[in-house]
Design a protein around this motif. Structure first.
Motif, PDB file in Angstrom:
ATOM      1  N   PRO A  80       6.601  10.752   0.469  1.00  0.00           N
ATOM      2  CA  PRO A  80       6.489  12.201   0.669  1.00  0.00           C
ATOM      3  C   PRO A  80       5.280  12.748  -0.082  1.00  0.00           C
ATOM      4  O   PRO A  80       5.036  12.357  -1.231  1.00  0.00           O
ATOM      5  CB  PRO A  80       7.797  12.736   0.078  1.00  0.00           C
ATOM      6  CG  PRO A  80       8.738  11.572   0.109  1.00  0.00           C
ATOM      7  CD  PRO A  80       7.889  10.358  -0.114  1.00  0.00           C
ATOM      8  N   PRO A  81       4.507  13.643   0.517  1.00  0.00           N
ATOM      9  CA  PRO A  81       3.296  14.137  -0.141  1.00  0.00           C
ATOM     10  C   PRO A  81       3.544  14.729  -1.517  1.00  0.00           C
ATOM     11  O   PRO A  81       2.728  14.558  -2.429  1.00  0.00           O
ATOM     12  CB  PRO A  81       2.775  15.199   0.838  1.00  0.00           C
ATOM     13  CG  PRO A  81       3.356  14.840   2.151  1.00  0.00           C
ATOM     14  CD  PRO A  81       4.686  14.216   1.852  1.00  0.00           C
ATOM     15  N   ASP A  82       4.661  15.432  -1.684  1.00  0.00           N
ATOM     16  CA  ASP A  82       4.912  16.085  -2.961  1.00  0.00           C
ATOM     17  C   ASP A  82       5.394  15.123  -4.041  1.00  0.00           C
ATOM     18  O   ASP A  82       5.536  15.503  -5.201  1.00  0.00           O
ATOM     19  CB  ASP A  82       5.910  17.235  -2.794  1.00  0.00           C
ATOM     20  CG  ASP A  82       7.247  16.784  -2.235  1.00  0.00           C
ATOM     21  OD1 ASP A  82       7.328  15.660  -1.701  1.00  0.00           O
ATOM     22  OD2 ASP A  82       8.219  17.562  -2.322  1.00  0.00           O
ATOM     23  N   GLN A  83       5.661  13.864  -3.672  1.00  0.00           N
ATOM     24  CA  GLN A  83       6.086  12.856  -4.649  1.00  0.00           C
ATOM     25  C   GLN A  83       5.046  11.764  -4.870  1.00  0.00           C
ATOM     26  O   GLN A  83       5.150  10.982  -5.819  1.00  0.00           O
ATOM     27  CB  GLN A  83       7.379  12.187  -4.181  1.00  0.00           C
ATOM     28  CG  GLN A  83       8.545  13.117  -3.981  1.00  0.00           C
ATOM     29  CD  GLN A  83       9.771  12.393  -3.445  1.00  0.00           C
ATOM     30  OE1 GLN A  83       9.886  11.173  -3.551  1.00  0.00           O
ATOM     31  NE2 GLN A  83      10.685  13.139  -2.843  1.00  0.00           N
ATOM     32  N   LEU A  84       4.045  11.723  -4.000  1.00  0.00           N
ATOM     33  CA  LEU A  84       3.139  10.588  -3.951  1.00  0.00           C
ATOM     34  C   LEU A  84       2.428  10.340  -5.266  1.00  0.00           C
ATOM     35  O   LEU A  84       2.444   9.221  -5.811  1.00  0.00           O
ATOM     36  CB  LEU A  84       2.122  10.811  -2.822  1.00  0.00           C
ATOM     37  CG  LEU A  84       1.112   9.710  -2.529  1.00  0.00           C
ATOM     38  CD1 LEU A  84       1.801   8.386  -2.263  1.00  0.00           C
ATOM     39  CD2 LEU A  84       0.247  10.107  -1.338  1.00  0.00           C
ATOM     40  N   ARG A  85       1.794  11.349  -5.802  1.00  0.00           N
ATOM     41  CA  ARG A  85       1.027  11.166  -7.033  1.00  0.00           C
ATOM     42  C   ARG A  85       1.916  10.724  -8.190  1.00  0.00           C
ATOM     43  O   ARG A  85       1.585   9.778  -8.924  1.00  0.00           O
ATOM     44  CB  ARG A  85       0.303  12.466  -7.389  1.00  0.00           C
ATOM     45  CG  ARG A  85      -0.467  12.393  -8.700  1.00  0.00           C
ATOM     46  CD  ARG A  85      -1.036  13.735  -9.071  1.00  0.00           C
ATOM     47  NE  ARG A  85      -1.691  13.690 -10.375  1.00  0.00           N
ATOM     48  CZ  ARG A  85      -2.154  14.753 -11.005  1.00  0.00           C
ATOM     49  NH1 ARG A  85      -2.042  15.941 -10.455  1.00  0.00           N
ATOM     50  NH2 ARG A  85      -2.732  14.643 -12.179  1.00  0.00           N
ATOM     51  N   GLY A  97      -8.286  11.988   1.925  1.00  0.00           N
ATOM     52  CA  GLY A  97      -8.143  10.918   0.963  1.00  0.00           C
ATOM     53  C   GLY A  97      -8.866   9.641   1.287  1.00  0.00           C
ATOM     54  O   GLY A  97      -9.711   9.559   2.172  1.00  0.00           O
ATOM     55  N   GLY A  98      -8.481   8.662   0.535  1.00  0.00           N
ATOM     56  CA  GLY A  98      -9.021   7.323   0.651  1.00  0.00           C
ATOM     57  C   GLY A  98      -8.018   6.362   0.044  1.00  0.00           C
ATOM     58  O   GLY A  98      -6.823   6.644  -0.016  1.00  0.00           O
ATOM     59  N   TRP A 140       0.847  -1.193   0.000  1.00  0.00           N
ATOM     60  CA  TRP A 140       0.000   0.000   0.000  1.00  0.00           C
ATOM     61  C   TRP A 140       0.881   1.241   0.000  1.00  0.00           C
ATOM     62  O   TRP A 140       1.731   1.411   0.873  1.00  0.00           O
ATOM     63  CB  TRP A 140      -0.881  -0.029   1.248  1.00  0.00           C
ATOM     64  CG  TRP A 140      -1.944   1.030   1.344  1.00  0.00           C
ATOM     65  CD1 TRP A 140      -2.145   2.094   0.534  1.00  0.00           C
ATOM     66  CD2 TRP A 140      -2.962   1.098   2.353  1.00  0.00           C
ATOM     67  NE1 TRP A 140      -3.224   2.837   0.956  1.00  0.00           N
ATOM     68  CE2 TRP A 140      -3.748   2.242   2.064  1.00  0.00           C
ATOM     69  CE3 TRP A 140      -3.283   0.311   3.464  1.00  0.00           C
ATOM     70  CZ2 TRP A 140      -4.835   2.618   2.859  1.00  0.00           C
ATOM     71  CZ3 TRP A 140      -4.362   0.691   4.243  1.00  0.00           C
ATOM     72  CH2 TRP A 140      -5.130   1.816   3.939  1.00  0.00           C
ATOM     73  N   ALA A 141       0.677   2.135  -0.967  1.00  0.00           N
ATOM     74  CA  ALA A 141       1.354   3.436  -1.011  1.00  0.00           C
ATOM     75  C   ALA A 141       0.530   4.425  -0.193  1.00  0.00           C
ATOM     76  O   ALA A 141      -0.612   4.728  -0.534  1.00  0.00           O
ATOM     77  CB  ALA A 141       1.492   3.926  -2.445  1.00  0.00           C
ATOM     78  N   LEU A 142       1.117   4.951   0.882  1.00  0.00           N
ATOM     79  CA  LEU A 142       0.390   5.734   1.863  1.00  0.00           C
ATOM     80  C   LEU A 142       0.837   7.193   1.894  1.00  0.00           C
ATOM     81  O   LEU A 142       2.009   7.505   1.648  1.00  0.00           O
ATOM     82  CB  LEU A 142       0.594   5.147   3.269  1.00  0.00           C
ATOM     83  CG  LEU A 142      -0.052   3.793   3.561  1.00  0.00           C
ATOM     84  CD1 LEU A 142       0.609   3.154   4.770  1.00  0.00           C
ATOM     85  CD2 LEU A 142      -1.540   3.973   3.809  1.00  0.00           C
ATOM     86  N   HIS A 143      -0.099   8.056   2.247  1.00  0.00           N
ATOM     87  CA  HIS A 143       0.178   9.460   2.524  1.00  0.00           C
ATOM     88  C   HIS A 143       0.538   9.585   4.002  1.00  0.00           C
ATOM     89  O   HIS A 143      -0.068   8.936   4.847  1.00  0.00           O
ATOM     90  CB  HIS A 143      -1.074  10.292   2.221  1.00  0.00           C
ATOM     91  CG  HIS A 143      -0.878  11.770   2.278  1.00  0.00           C
ATOM     92  ND1 HIS A 143      -0.697  12.460   3.463  1.00  0.00           N
ATOM     93  CD2 HIS A 143      -0.853  12.712   1.288  1.00  0.00           C
ATOM     94  CE1 HIS A 143      -0.563  13.749   3.204  1.00  0.00           C
ATOM     95  NE2 HIS A 143      -0.651  13.933   1.906  1.00  0.00           N
ATOM     96  N   PRO A 144       1.520  10.409   4.354  1.00  0.00           N
ATOM     97  CA  PRO A 144       1.875  10.547   5.769  1.00  0.00           C
ATOM     98  C   PRO A 144       0.706  11.072   6.602  1.00  0.00           C
ATOM     99  O   PRO A 144      -0.111  11.846   6.126  1.00  0.00           O
ATOM    100  CB  PRO A 144       3.022  11.553   5.767  1.00  0.00           C
ATOM    101  CG  PRO A 144       3.357  11.829   4.358  1.00  0.00           C
ATOM    102  CD  PRO A 144       2.334  11.254   3.480  1.00  0.00           C
ATOM    103  N   GLY A 145       0.669  10.662   7.855  1.00  0.00           N
ATOM    104  CA  GLY A 145      -0.375  11.110   8.765  1.00  0.00           C
ATOM    105  C   GLY A 145      -0.656  10.054   9.812  1.00  0.00           C
ATOM    106  O   GLY A 145      -0.108   8.942   9.763  1.00  0.00           O
TER     107      GLY A 145
END
Length: 453
Positions: free
Chosen positions: A65-70, A332-333, A32-37
């Motif tokens: 990292p949020p700025d690399q996630l997408r 998100g989801g 799973w690729a996750l966003h930090p939090g």
């Protein structure tokens, strides 16, 4: 459903369906690729190991990292590498991933997942998309919209009230408009050695901040002001409305806020990093996403128990008569990529998000399902929920739902990134960046067939 309560080593109860979690795939690993939090921490530290203990299925979460996630997820998805079975779902991004994720409808029907447990607004923003009509494209985990927070003790101190009224000719109150926000933030911006609320400052105090890092940070911050002006990006005929002078007015106010009242360090913040300043008493106000609530109310900080919560300010003179700010419904989801592990991934998500929804709420302090708002157990979990939840529910009464078209991420999100980054940096005037944005939007709509060339 035959459900048993199991107690983990941490003393927390988790429900397990003995009919739905039995699996022969004891060697399965779901990635799973996750966003930090806090939600990502809860997955990695709590839910994943417990699920493996119960089923033998391993869940590996990779926080990006949020700025690399997408970009990193899209490279892997488009390349068909199968690196991740699940990925962070931000509604405005879905056009990028529409050809690489599975329709969850068959899994929902087979495994008895309750769609009605989600508010209609959440379903529309985080589970459905015009890019895949009729499909359920994701499950919500942390739907969220930003709000304004302020230090109650600063605003209620009689010295501060008297000084503000003498300077501005009106009572000191948490601002109701963006224009008032600038004045109040300017008032509270002070240097170390000055006083606030009768206390000598050890560090500089800043009036307001949000994450202002180039790219997604500054875009996330500016776009809420943009929507609050009443602009929507385009009309029903796909004609851009961003050529209106109010966009320039908003951009100039945003630049003044950032330059005059926010910490210089905010130019390096992408999302929640600056809330540590609020926790430590170095901010009078801030824009806060619910994912940062634990930081703001950290009992080890100086601000816990002294936080006022309210919707974002309205934009004075906005085009729609809005009485409060209009942030986008973000957060998100999770969507499930088209890999051999798709059904196993869904079974894990159902177990975590639905069978153990109260535990999910406790572990993450996030709100997505009806029960997360209505459960007395959850509402009473933290003392600050008494202040936070009513304000957050008011925020959700007026939000902008993204995903109107598959190209939203290109024309609106990336458009905001480019506009806000170049205006804040001074590389372009607001008028120059505005003209570029409108031209690029028109070209994208022409290529998509919405407008004639």
């Amino acid at each position: 459903m035959n459900t048993t309560r199991l107690i983990t080593a941490t003393g927390l109860g988790l429900a397990i369906s003995t009919t739905s979690l039995v699996t022969m795939a004891s060697e399965v690993t779901i990635r799973w690729a996750l966003h930090p939090g806090e939600e990502a921490d809860a997955v990695i530290e709590h839910f994943a190991p417990e699920y493996q203990r119960l089923t033998g299925v391993r869940v590996e979460g990779e926080i990006l990292p949020p700025d690399q996630l997408r970009d990193r997820m899209s490279i892997e998805a488009i390349g068909g590498t199968g690196r991740w079975d699940m990925g962070y779902h931000s509604p405005g991004w879905f056009g990028t991933f529409r050809d690489h994720v599975v329709d969850l409808t068959p899994f929902i029907e087979e495994h008895g997942f309750d769609l009605d447990a989600y508010p209609e607004l959440i379903r529309r923003s985080h589970m459905e998309s015009s890019a895949r009509p009729g499909d359920i494209i994701a499950l919500p985990t942390t739907p969220a919209a930003p709000m304004l927070i302020a230090r109650e003790d600063f605003f209620e101190h009689p010295d501060e009230q008297a000084a503000f009224e003498a300077q501005y000719g009106r009572a000191l109150e948490v601002p109701a408009t963006w224009q008032e926000l600038y004045e109040v933030a300017e008032f509270f911006t002070r240097e170390a050695g000055d006083t606030v609320a009768g206390e000598v400052l050890e560090h500089d105090l800043y009036g307001w901040t949000d994450a202002l890092g180039a790219g997604s940070g500054v875009a996330r911050s500016f776009i809420v002001m943009l929507y609050s002006t009443g602009l929507e990006g385009w009309n029903e005929n796909y004609q851009p409305d961003l050529d209106h002078p109010i966009l320039v007015e908003a951009a100039e106010l945003f630049v003044d806020l950032a330059n005059d009242t926010a910490p210089p360090a905010a130019r390096n913040w992408d999302f929640l990093e600056g809330l540590s300043y609020f926790r430590d008493g170095r901010l009078a106000m801030a824009t806060m996403w619910p994912q940062g609530l634990g930081t703001v109310e950290d009992p080890n900080g100086v601000s816990a128990g002294k936080v006022l919560y309210q919707p974002l300010p309205a934009f004075e003179g906005n085009l729609k008569g809005y009485e409060q700010g209009v942030p986008f419904l973000g957060g998100g989801g999770v969507f499930i990529f088209d890999t051999p592990n798709a059904e196993e991934a869904f079974k894990f998500l159902k177990w975590m998000l639905q069978d153990n929804e109260i535990e999910w709420g406790k572990q993450t302090q996030q709100f997505s399902r009806e029960a997360h708002f209505s459960s007395e157990e959850l509402r009473g979990l933290e003392a600050h929920y008494e202040r936070f939840l009513p304000a957050y529910e008011q925020v959700l009464q007026q939000v902008f739902v993204r995903q109107g078209i598959p190209e939203y991420g290109t024309v609106m999100w990336q458009g905001t990134v480019d506009f806000a980054t170049d205006v804040l940096s001074g590389d372009m005037t607001p008028e120059q960046a505005q003209s570029r944005w409108v031209r690029n939007m028109e070209r994208t709509f022409q290529r998509a067939g919405y407008l004639e060339r």
